[in-house]
Design a protein around this motif. Structure first.
Motif, PDB file in Angstrom:
ATOM      1  N   TYR A 123       0.997  -1.252  -0.027  1.00 24.59           N
ATOM      2  CA  TYR A 123      -0.073  -0.004   0.214  1.00 24.59           C
ATOM      3  C   TYR A 123       0.915   1.254  -0.032  1.00 24.59           C
ATOM      4  N   TYR A 124       0.386   2.392  -0.502  1.00 23.66           N
ATOM      5  CA  TYR A 124       0.694   3.653  -0.268  1.00 23.66           C
ATOM      6  C   TYR A 124      -0.322   4.516   0.039  1.00 23.66           C
ATOM      7  N   CYS A 125       0.088   5.772   0.497  1.00 19.38           N
ATOM      8  CA  CYS A 125      -0.914   6.917   0.815  1.00 19.38           C
ATOM      9  C   CYS A 125      -0.142   8.309   0.648  1.00 19.38           C
TER      10      CYS A 125
ATOM     11  N   CYS B  81      -3.266  -8.455  10.156  1.00 19.93           N
ATOM     12  CA  CYS B  81      -3.440  -7.715   8.863  1.00 19.93           C
ATOM     13  C   CYS B  81      -4.737  -6.938   8.706  1.00 19.93           C
ATOM     14  N   SER B  82      -5.734  -7.745   9.348  1.00 19.23           N
ATOM     15  CA  SER B  82      -7.257  -7.144   9.402  1.00 19.23           C
ATOM     16  C   SER B  82      -7.157  -5.959  10.258  1.00 19.23           C
ATOM     17  N   VAL B  83      -6.830  -6.205  11.382  1.00 18.75           N
ATOM     18  CA  VAL B  83      -6.675  -5.180  12.358  1.00 18.75           C
ATOM     19  C   VAL B  83      -5.710  -3.934  12.056  1.00 18.75           C
ATOM     20  N   TYR B  84      -4.745  -4.110  11.188  1.00 10.45           N
ATOM     21  CA  TYR B  84      -3.829  -2.971  10.793  1.00 10.45           C
ATOM     22  C   TYR B  84      -4.590  -2.119   9.464  1.00 10.45           C
ATOM     23  N   MET B  85      -5.370  -2.970   8.809  1.00 14.88           N
ATOM     24  CA  MET B  85      -6.141  -2.119   7.760  1.00 14.88           C
ATOM     25  C   MET B  85      -7.299  -1.443   8.257  1.00 14.88           C
ATOM     26  N   GLU B  86      -7.879  -1.995   9.367  1.00 10.41           N
ATOM     27  CA  GLU B  86      -9.367  -1.450   9.756  1.00 10.41           C
ATOM     28  C   GLU B  86      -8.578  -0.098  10.523  1.00 10.41           C
ATOM     29  N   THR B  87      -7.472  -0.132  11.201  1.00 14.80           N
ATOM     30  CA  THR B  87      -6.713   0.691  12.186  1.00 14.80           C
ATOM     31  C   THR B  87      -6.572   2.006  11.322  1.00 14.80           C
ATOM     32  N   LEU B  88      -5.879   1.743  10.218  1.00 10.34           N
ATOM     33  CA  LEU B  88      -5.573   2.794   9.200  1.00 10.34           C
ATOM     34  C   LEU B  88      -6.752   3.483   8.628  1.00 10.34           C
ATOM     35  N   HIS B  89      -7.459   2.867   8.161  1.00  8.99           N
ATOM     36  CA  HIS B  89      -8.763   3.028   7.595  1.00  8.99           C
ATOM     37  C   HIS B  89      -9.730   4.008   8.537  1.00  8.99           C
TER      38      HIS B  89
ATOM     39  N   PHE C 111      -5.675   8.257   6.224  1.00 11.24           N
ATOM     40  CA  PHE C 111      -5.447   7.061   5.515  1.00 11.24           C
ATOM     41  C   PHE C 111      -6.801   6.203   5.154  1.00 11.24           C
ATOM     42  N   ALA C 112      -7.913   6.999   4.995  1.00 12.72           N
ATOM     43  CA  ALA C 112      -9.159   6.636   4.897  1.00 12.72           C
ATOM     44  C   ALA C 112      -8.975   5.746   3.528  1.00 12.72           C
ATOM     45  N   GLY C 113      -8.566   6.413   2.591  1.00 10.88           N
ATOM     46  CA  GLY C 113      -8.487   6.012   1.184  1.00 10.88           C
ATOM     47  C   GLY C 113      -7.522   4.979   0.659  1.00 10.88           C
ATOM     48  N   ILE C 114      -6.716   4.520   1.913  1.00 14.12           N
ATOM     49  CA  ILE C 114      -5.575   3.585   1.213  1.00 14.12           C
ATOM     50  C   ILE C 114      -6.307   2.337   0.641  1.00 14.12           C
TER      51      ILE C 114
END
Length: 322
Positions: A9-11, A56-64, A69-72
């Protein structure tokens, strides 16, 4: 059975106190048991992390959940084991090094090429008025690239700006840029627009997303990735291998790092030459006194250098000014 994932990913988003954020984010990743490599800068995040599907699910949910970082757009690969050994999160001046830091020239939050979804990219790429441009480095496109793509003789992305004059011949064409995950295209397309190219596009999500959503059609060879997998398959429609062994010319898709750490060059090498040269690019590198043991993979984990206790003690004994 434990299942693992690797997230690419990137943002581009402003991060205040980016150096402090990098330190805190490293601790967060370690708390989840993730491994990987993340670059943090005032302009955003660029990362590949790997761990259990749950982590990984927790990581993605936290960033979103963070507005910045909502648009990652996470590119998710299921893997048999984590794709890294350690977790690194480092602060740098740019999340992809271009050497151009003037936001009047490059600011992906202000101006980039038009984003094309994989299906739209596939529909446009063979038109007569289109040039497909690979903005990656030599060792990446030598392993795999889109059929008929224009490639550049660059060792690193920071060399891209110097190649603009060579691309001037395509100014009346539609330029479709692509890279591994999309991050380099954000800056490459912005620079092309700044230099007077009028019709610039970029493959949204890069080669990885194209493989997942469009079957990778017409991507020849494998895609280089920046983890211990080194290369991944992309094309499930009309796959082909285009890379050859540097030493003997045999067709091979195996990408390695030279066993000589002072060379460490990325190159393709067949198993026969790998065994003969012990994972080195040449006989000279094979004779190097610091040559690393070759285990057949050609991937080497950086080992931290031991602390020089004598030097550290001497430093601590120096009296401080009052």
């Amino acid at each position: 059975m434990t299942t693992y994932q690797t997230l690419l990913y990137y943002c581009y988003t402003p991060i205040a106190d980016a150096e402090e954020f990098a330190s805190d984010h490293l601790n967060f990743c370690k708390s989840l048991g993730l491994t990987g490599r993340i670059i943090v800068a005032g302009e955003g995040l660029n990362g590949t992390v790997s761990g259990t599907a749950e982590a990984c699910s927790v990581y993605m949910e936290t960033l979103h959940a963070d507005q910045r970082f909502a648009g990652i757009d996470f590119k998710i690969d299921d893997v048999a084991e984590p794709s890294f050994v350690k977790m690194h999160c480092r602060y740098k001046s740019e999340i992809v090094h271009s050497g151009l830091r003037d936001p009047r020239i490059i600011d992906p939050n202000r101006q980039t090429g038009k984003h094309l979804e994989p299906a739209d990219f596939m529909a446009m790429k063979d038109n007569d008025d289109v040039v497909v441009l690979d903005v990656r480095s030599n060792y990446e496109h030598s392993l795999g690239k889109f059929k008929n793509a224009v490639t550049l003789d660059i060792e690193n992305f920071r060399d891209f700006p110097a190649m603009i004059n060579e691309l001037a011949q395509y100014k009346d064409k539609k330029i479709l840029t692509y890279c591994t995950g999309g991050i380099k295209c954000e800056k490459a397309s912005a620079l092309l627009l700044h230099e007077g190219f009028k019709d610039v596009y970029q493959l949204h999500g890069g080669i990885i997303k194209y493989g997942k959503e469009a079957g990778g059609k017409d991507f020849e060879g494998k895609c280089y990735v920046f983890d211990n997998r080194l290369a991944v398959d992309v094309n499930s429609v009309n796959p082909a291998i285009i890379s050859v062994c540097r030493n003997c010319g045999t067709v091979t898709a195996k990408m390695i790092n030279c066993g000589n750490p002072e060379c460490n060059e990325h190159f393709t090498q067949c198993d026969a030459c790998g065994n003969e040269l012990e994972g080195c690019c040449s006989s000279e590198c094979r004779q190097h006194p610091r040559k690393r043991p070759y285990d057949g993979t050609g991937y080497y984990v950086k080992v931290p250098q031991p602390v020089n206790l004598v030097k550290k003690a001497a430093k601590l004994s120096v009296p401080q000014n009052s």
